[in-house]
Design a protein around this motif. Structure first.
Motif, PDB file in Angstrom:
ATOM      1  N   TYR A 205       0.855  -1.193   0.000  1.00 51.66           N
ATOM      2  CA  TYR A 205       0.000   0.000   0.000  1.00 51.66           C
ATOM      3  C   TYR A 205       0.887   1.238   0.000  1.00 51.66           C
ATOM      4  CZ  TYR A 205       0.795   0.128   5.118  1.00 51.66           C
ATOM      5  OH  TYR A 205       1.363   0.164   6.376  1.00 51.66           O
ATOM      6  N   THR A 206       0.276   2.378  -0.263  1.00 49.63           N
ATOM      7  CA  THR A 206       1.003   3.638  -0.225  1.00 49.63           C
ATOM      8  C   THR A 206       0.357   4.592   0.776  1.00 49.63           C
ATOM      9  OG1 THR A 206      -0.259   4.804  -1.944  1.00 49.63           O
ATOM     10  CG2 THR A 206       1.592   3.450  -2.670  1.00 49.63           C
ATOM     11  N   GLN A 218      -1.015   8.374  -6.873  1.00 51.41           N
ATOM     12  CA  GLN A 218      -1.006   7.174  -6.035  1.00 51.41           C
ATOM     13  C   GLN A 218      -1.544   5.968  -6.811  1.00 51.41           C
ATOM     14  OE1 GLN A 218       0.555   7.614  -3.272  1.00 51.41           O
ATOM     15  NE2 GLN A 218       0.414   9.835  -3.089  1.00 51.41           N
ATOM     16  N   LYS A 219      -2.584   6.184  -7.600  1.00 52.47           N
ATOM     17  CA  LYS A 219      -3.162   5.084  -8.376  1.00 52.47           C
ATOM     18  C   LYS A 219      -2.155   4.535  -9.385  1.00 52.47           C
ATOM     19  CE  LYS A 219      -7.168   3.784 -11.202  1.00 52.47           C
ATOM     20  NZ  LYS A 219      -6.367   3.108 -12.252  1.00 52.47           N
ATOM     21  N   ALA A 232      -2.619  -4.546  -0.608  1.00 47.88           N
ATOM     22  CA  ALA A 232      -3.213  -4.803   0.704  1.00 47.88           C
ATOM     23  C   ALA A 232      -4.707  -4.498   0.696  1.00 47.88           C
ATOM     24  CB  ALA A 232      -2.520  -3.959   1.766  1.00 47.88           C
ATOM     25  N   PRO A 233      -5.532  -5.416   1.186  1.00 46.31           N
ATOM     26  CA  PRO A 233      -6.965  -5.139   1.289  1.00 46.31           C
ATOM     27  C   PRO A 233      -7.262  -4.325   2.550  1.00 46.31           C
ATOM     28  CG  PRO A 233      -6.503  -7.329   2.120  1.00 46.31           C
ATOM     29  CD  PRO A 233      -5.192  -6.779   1.623  1.00 46.31           C
ATOM     30  N   GLU A 248      -8.127   1.952  -3.564  1.00 50.15           N
ATOM     31  CA  GLU A 248      -7.472   0.676  -3.331  1.00 50.15           C
ATOM     32  C   GLU A 248      -5.989   0.860  -3.008  1.00 50.15           C
ATOM     33  OE1 GLU A 248      -6.731  -3.688  -5.426  1.00 50.15           O
ATOM     34  OE2 GLU A 248      -7.303  -1.962  -6.660  1.00 50.15           O
ATOM     35  N   GLY A 249      -5.584   0.377  -1.826  1.00 47.12           N
ATOM     36  CA  GLY A 249      -4.181   0.391  -1.442  1.00 47.12           C
ATOM     37  C   GLY A 249      -3.611   1.740  -1.083  1.00 47.12           C
ATOM     38  N   VAL A 250      -4.444   2.731  -0.800  1.00 50.11           N
ATOM     39  CA  VAL A 250      -3.944   4.083  -0.540  1.00 50.11           C
ATOM     40  C   VAL A 250      -4.587   4.672   0.715  1.00 50.11           C
ATOM     41  CG1 VAL A 250      -3.713   6.443  -1.417  1.00 50.11           C
ATOM     42  CG2 VAL A 250      -3.588   4.508  -3.008  1.00 50.11           C
ATOM     43  N   ILE A 251      -3.751   5.140   1.633  1.00 49.86           N
ATOM     44  CA  ILE A 251      -4.201   5.932   2.773  1.00 49.86           C
ATOM     45  C   ILE A 251      -3.405   7.231   2.763  1.00 49.86           C
ATOM     46  CG2 ILE A 251      -4.840   3.908   4.147  1.00 49.86           C
ATOM     47  CD1 ILE A 251      -2.212   4.240   5.697  1.00 49.86           C
TER      48      ILE A 251
END
Length: 306
Positions: A205-206, A218-219, A232-233, A248-251
């Motif tokens: 993830y990022t 980020q995508k 990562a889910p 998806e995969g980004v915080i």
């Protein structure tokens, strides 16, 4: 949830004093060599790139030089990309992924960008496989003005010395099982807090910047990495490590407020990568490949933004 685990150093509910930190430091054992694993690989690149020393750690200046690598034909008209690895020295693919990128991809992308890489910001942490430095300080919470943390101050000085502003910054990290078995319990003990058990997400993830999240950037990173390893889910709360999943995969984190490495510049595009090396679905090489894929995915996007 709360955990009854008691860290073996310190007194419950009390912040560590200098004696506690000294006890902790005495438990650190050298497990690998920065000179052999990293410095030799950096110098081996000197015939193709500009290699220079931007500082040294006072713990042992000869043993822990701080080295960076720059692409040649530096052109102030081109945007500058900063890549940092090993801010947490124990996060291995951050270091070796950065070196692999330089060796395999940097010359190609130097036609569009100036690229500067600090592959191992925390060499002492690399050797003892720990996220802190010898003062029990986290360099990745120490990127702020007049920081006393040598690792962070060194990288900040390197960035300040550049001839051009940083256009984009990729900070290479890992989230490991040891975050829960050692480092988060140690953090709670150091700060006199109760350890609250968390979990480690299985996948890449990022972490973007809350103030400039750059979702398309980020995508592009996530889409590139998914060709190498799994993403990562979210958990049952649609979160990763306690933060809401934006896509998806980004915080996102407030990088400057937290003193994170990703917040040390004013770059428009920043991302912290997080590889999960303890997954039974990946190999060591695939972790390094994922870091390279993250950088190349970012660069392919940035070419369109110049």
């Amino acid at each position: 949830m709360k955990n009854n685990y008691t860290y073996p150093i310190g007194r419950q509910g009390q912040v560590w004093n200098e004696e506690d930190k000294a006890i902790w430091l005495a438990t650190m054992i050298v497990k690998r060599s920065y000179q052999e694993d990293v410095v030799t690989k950096i110098h081996a690149l000197a015939d193709r790139f500009d290699v220079s020393q931007y500082g040294a750690l006072s713990y042992d200046e000869d043993r822990f030089p701080l080295l960076c690598i720059k692409t040649r034909q530096w052109d102030n008209a081109k945007p500058t990309l900063l890549i940092s690895g090993g801010v947490h020295g124990y996060e291995t693919s951050g270091v070796h992924g950065a070196l692999q990128f330089i060796d395999s991809k940097a010359e190609h992308y130097s036609q569009w960008f100036n690229i500067v890489v600090a592959p191992c910001v925390s060499p002492w942490g690399y050797e003892v496989i720990n996220r802190w430095n010898p003062t029990a300080t986290d360099p990745n919470r120490s990127f702020y003005a007049d920081t006393p943390t040598e690792e962070s101050a060194g990288l900040m000085a390197l960035v300040a010395s550049l001839e051009t502003p940083v256009f984009a910054h990729i900070d290479l990290h890992e989230t490991t099982d040891s975050d829960e078995t050692e480092f988060r319990p140690a953090l709670a003990a150091r700060d006199g807090l109760e350890y609250i058990e968390g979990y480690i997400p299985d996948g890449f993830y990022t972490v973007g910047d809350t103030d400039k999240p750059a979702p398309e950037f980020q995508k592009a990173i996530i889409d590139s990495v998914r060709t190498v390893t799994h993403i990562a889910p979210p958990d049952e709360n649609n979160q990763i490590i306690g933060s809401d999943v934006e896509q998806e995969g980004v915080i996102n984190y407030p990088t400057k407020k937290l003193g994170l490495c990703a917040g040390l510049t004013n770059a428009d595009f920043v991302s912290t990568t997080e590889v999960y090396p303890d997954s039974d679905k990946v190999t060591v090489q695939e972790c390094n490949d994922a870091q390279v894929a993250a950088i190349t995915g970012a660069l392919e996007f940035l070419i369109t933004q110049r």
